[in-house]
Scaffold this active site. Structure first.
Site, PDB file in Angstrom:
ATOM      1  N   SER A  38      13.149   0.583   4.022  1.00  0.00           N
ATOM      2  CA  SER A  38      14.304  -0.316   4.013  1.00  0.00           C
ATOM      3  C   SER A  38      15.153  -0.140   2.749  1.00  0.00           C
ATOM      4  CB  SER A  38      13.843  -1.770   4.142  1.00  0.00           C
ATOM      5  OG  SER A  38      13.002  -2.107   3.065  1.00  0.00           O
ATOM      6  N   HIS A  39      14.685   0.646   1.788  1.00  0.00           N
ATOM      7  CA  HIS A  39      15.455   0.818   0.554  1.00  0.00           C
ATOM      8  C   HIS A  39      15.715   2.275   0.215  1.00  0.00           C
ATOM      9  CE1 HIS A  39      14.613  -3.393   0.461  1.00  0.00           C
ATOM     10  NE2 HIS A  39      15.674  -3.494  -0.298  1.00  0.00           N
TER      11      HIS A  39
ATOM     12  N   GLU B  13      14.087  -5.318   5.961  1.00  0.00           N
ATOM     13  CA  GLU B  13      13.041  -5.223   6.996  1.00  0.00           C
ATOM     14  C   GLU B  13      13.511  -5.920   8.275  1.00  0.00           C
ATOM     15  OE1 GLU B  13      10.256  -3.586   6.596  1.00  0.00           O
ATOM     16  OE2 GLU B  13      10.366  -3.211   4.448  1.00  0.00           O
TER      17      GLU B  13
HETATM   18  P1  NDP Z   1       6.302  -6.346   1.652  1.00  0.00           P
HETATM   19  O1  NDP Z   1       6.044  -7.712   2.163  1.00  0.00           O
HETATM   20  O2  NDP Z   1       6.245  -5.222   2.597  1.00  0.00           O
HETATM   21  O3  NDP Z   1       5.312  -6.016   0.471  1.00  0.00           O
HETATM   22  C1  NDP Z   1       5.296  -6.816  -0.700  1.00  0.00           C
HETATM   23  C2  NDP Z   1       4.194  -6.343  -1.633  1.00  0.00           C
HETATM   24  O4  NDP Z   1       2.930  -6.673  -1.059  1.00  0.00           O
HETATM   25  C3  NDP Z   1       4.187  -4.835  -1.854  1.00  0.00           C
HETATM   26  O5  NDP Z   1       3.883  -4.582  -3.193  1.00  0.00           O
HETATM   27  C4  NDP Z   1       3.095  -4.348  -0.900  1.00  0.00           C
HETATM   28  O6  NDP Z   1       2.458  -3.165  -1.358  1.00  0.00           O
HETATM   29  C5  NDP Z   1       2.129  -5.510  -0.929  1.00  0.00           C
HETATM   30  N1  NDP Z   1       1.337  -5.616   0.287  1.00  0.00           N
HETATM   31  C6  NDP Z   1       1.767  -5.524   1.566  1.00  0.00           C
HETATM   32  N2  NDP Z   1       0.739  -5.683   2.424  1.00  0.00           N
HETATM   33  C7  NDP Z   1      -0.361  -5.878   1.664  1.00  0.00           C
HETATM   34  C8  NDP Z   1      -1.741  -6.095   1.947  1.00  0.00           C
HETATM   35  N3  NDP Z   1      -2.190  -6.147   3.189  1.00  0.00           N
HETATM   36  N4  NDP Z   1      -2.594  -6.240   0.919  1.00  0.00           N
HETATM   37  C9  NDP Z   1      -2.148  -6.200  -0.355  1.00  0.00           C
HETATM   38  N5  NDP Z   1      -0.861  -5.984  -0.698  1.00  0.00           N
HETATM   39  C10 NDP Z   1       0.017  -5.838   0.305  1.00  0.00           C
HETATM   40  O7  NDP Z   1       7.750  -6.297   0.892  1.00  0.00           O
HETATM   41  P2  NDP Z   1       9.021  -7.193   1.130  1.00  0.00           P
HETATM   42  O8  NDP Z   1       9.400  -7.073   2.548  1.00  0.00           O
HETATM   43  O9  NDP Z   1       8.841  -8.541   0.564  1.00  0.00           O
HETATM   44  O10 NDP Z   1      10.101  -6.419   0.221  1.00  0.00           O
HETATM   45  C11 NDP Z   1      10.458  -5.099   0.534  1.00  0.00           C
HETATM   46  C12 NDP Z   1      11.333  -4.516  -0.531  1.00  0.00           C
HETATM   47  O11 NDP Z   1      12.627  -5.090  -0.514  1.00  0.00           O
HETATM   48  C13 NDP Z   1      10.874  -4.638  -1.967  1.00  0.00           C
HETATM   49  O12 NDP Z   1      10.802  -3.332  -2.505  1.00  0.00           O
HETATM   50  C14 NDP Z   1      11.968  -5.438  -2.662  1.00  0.00           C
HETATM   51  O13 NDP Z   1      12.204  -5.068  -4.018  1.00  0.00           O
HETATM   52  C15 NDP Z   1      13.149  -5.081  -1.843  1.00  0.00           C
HETATM   53  N6  NDP Z   1      14.258  -6.025  -1.980  1.00  0.00           N
HETATM   54  C16 NDP Z   1      15.348  -5.675  -2.730  1.00  0.00           C
HETATM   55  C17 NDP Z   1      16.419  -6.528  -2.867  1.00  0.00           C
HETATM   56  C18 NDP Z   1      17.591  -6.185  -3.723  1.00  0.00           C
HETATM   57  O14 NDP Z   1      18.512  -6.966  -3.816  1.00  0.00           O
HETATM   58  N7  NDP Z   1      17.617  -5.055  -4.375  1.00  0.00           N
HETATM   59  C19 NDP Z   1      16.448  -7.827  -2.176  1.00  0.00           C
HETATM   60  C20 NDP Z   1      15.218  -8.129  -1.472  1.00  0.00           C
HETATM   61  C21 NDP Z   1      14.190  -7.231  -1.357  1.00  0.00           C
HETATM   62  P3  NDP Z   1       2.722  -1.766  -0.569  1.00  0.00           P
HETATM   63  O15 NDP Z   1       4.150  -1.412  -0.847  1.00  0.00           O
HETATM   64  O16 NDP Z   1       1.744  -0.797  -1.146  1.00  0.00           O
HETATM   65  O17 NDP Z   1       2.469  -2.053   0.891  1.00  0.00           O
END
Ligand code: NDP
Length: 336
Positions: A50-51, A191
């Site tokens: 998504s990024h 997402e």
């Molecule tokens: P996720 O919910 O997919 O993941 C959030 C964190 O939780 C990650 O570090 C992920 O690690 C971890 N995680 C996921 N599943 C598990 C699990 N089962 N056990 C342990 N850890 C877990 O991310 P979001 O959807 O909340 O966000 C996605 C992205 O969007 C982020 O990179 C965020 O910075 C970005 N974003 C950017 C914005 C901007 O303005 N620039 C605005 C909003 C969001 P892993 O990656 O290893 O799965």
């Protein structure tokens, strides 16, 4: 990505080249295009779909509309030995981050704790690159930013916060850092956007439709609806903290202010980023790495636990081509 969604295989170098060529073709100079393309390619490499390239069409729209300065030259200012302010000159965030992070790490190395306050930037990427770059330099990092309203505070039905992401990295010398990077929304907007594009549902609790009713239809949330914070009032409080750090303390727009100055070209919004660096060597002293590693090893050894960041690091280990949405690749190639 859905198995039904057609994809095109691109190598990592091809992804970076495609992104860079598009950015150069739409008004970026070499420095700005290279930094943004590196960040997008890193996202595709790590499976932060998504990024990665997904963000490029909207980013190019903001270059075309003149909202984003493709020739930005960030300027740093030392407020105190432990506080650096960096004016990003209305440019894309990656260049400012690549400039600011080494300065921040140096400041934290001597001061123990230091902050980097980035103003006037357009953040459109994931937030793990900045904190991982700090961890690579032996620093604990924490970063957060805001955007424009798309998430309702707990109890409300209208957007007021952006999806307010926060990332954190803790260095583990010789190993991948402990790192999480998450929106404070039940699901990041990117997402939800991908789920809407691919016709997928999202879990209950992710958002409301345009009438304020709960829905699992990603398209209804994406088109006129609103995303909800994770964890109810607790996520709402963390989202408020992020607004106060990335806008109040940085001295840039809160989400509700950023939308008022945005030209609605669909691209990123102007705003600030708050990045904190802490030196474990200075603060905890010798032995900090072994002490923290032992804790994280115990945690990871528990049944059912996986550390955040591990999915990305596993993806990173592969040099195989990535499967990129075919429609996206075609539309980007058309823009060249
Ligand atoms: P996720 O919910 O997919 O993941 C959030 C964190 O939780 C990650 O570090 C992920 O690690 C971890 N995680 C996921 N599943 C598990 C699990 N089962 N056990 C342990 N850890 C877990 O991310 P979001 O959807 O909340 O966000 C996605 C992205 O969007 C982020 O990179 C965020 O910075 C970005 N974003 C950017 C914005 C901007 O303005 N620039 C605005 C909003 C969001 P892993 O990656 O290893 O799965």
């Amino acid at each position: 990505m859905s198995e039904k969604t057609p994809t095109i295989e691109l190598g990592l170098a091809q992804i970076e080249e495609l992104a860079k060529s598009c950015l150069l073709n739409h008004g970026c100079d070499e420095a700005n295009a290279a930094a943004a393309a590196r960040t997008m390619a890193a996202a595709e490499r790590d499976g932060s779909e998504s990024h990665g390239l997904f963000r490029l069409p909207a980013t190019l729209a903001s270059l075309r509309s003149g909202k984003v300065n493709g020739r930005a030259r960030p300027v740093e200012e030392s407020l105190t030995p432990a506080a650096i302010r960096l004016d990003a000159d209305r440019g894309l965030a990656p260049l400012a981050i690549e400039m600011g992070v080494p300065l921040l790490a140096e400041a934290a190395k001597t001061m123990g704790v230091a902050v980097l306050l980035i103003r006037n930037s357009f953040h459109f990427t994931a937030l793990w690159p900045e904190v991982e770059a700090l961890a690579e330099r032996g620093m604990v990092g924490l970063a957060c930013t805001v955007h424009t309203p798309m998430m309702a505070p707990f109890g409300a039905k209208k957007a007021f916060f952006s999806t307010n992401p926060i990332s954190f990295a803790y260095p583990r010398p010789g190993r991948d850092p402990y790192v999480f990077d998450m929106a404070t929304a039940a699901k990041a907007r990117g997402e939800v956007g991908i789920a809407a594009r691919d016709g997928h549902e999202v879990p209950p609790g992710v958002g409301l439709d345009a009438d304020g009713n709960p829905t699992t239809d990603a398209k209804k949330i994406h088109d006129g609806g609103v995303i909800l914070p994770f964890g109810g009032y607790k996520g709402s409080a963390i989202a408020t903290m992020i607004e106060l750090l990335a806008a109040g303390l940085v001295g840039d727009y809160f989400s509700y202010e950023a939308i008022k100055v945005d030209n609605r070209d669909g691209g990123p919004a102007i705003g600030g980023e708050f990045i904190l660096a802490m030196s474990p060597q200075v603060l905890a002293g010798p032995g900090w790495a072994e002490h923290s590693d032992a804790f994280l090893d115990e945690l990871e050894a528990m049944e059912g636990v996986r550390l955040p960041g591990q999915r990305r690091f596993a993806n990173r280990a592969s040099t195989a081509p990535r499967h990129i949405n075919a429609e996206l690749v075609t539309s980007l190639r058309d823009l060249l």
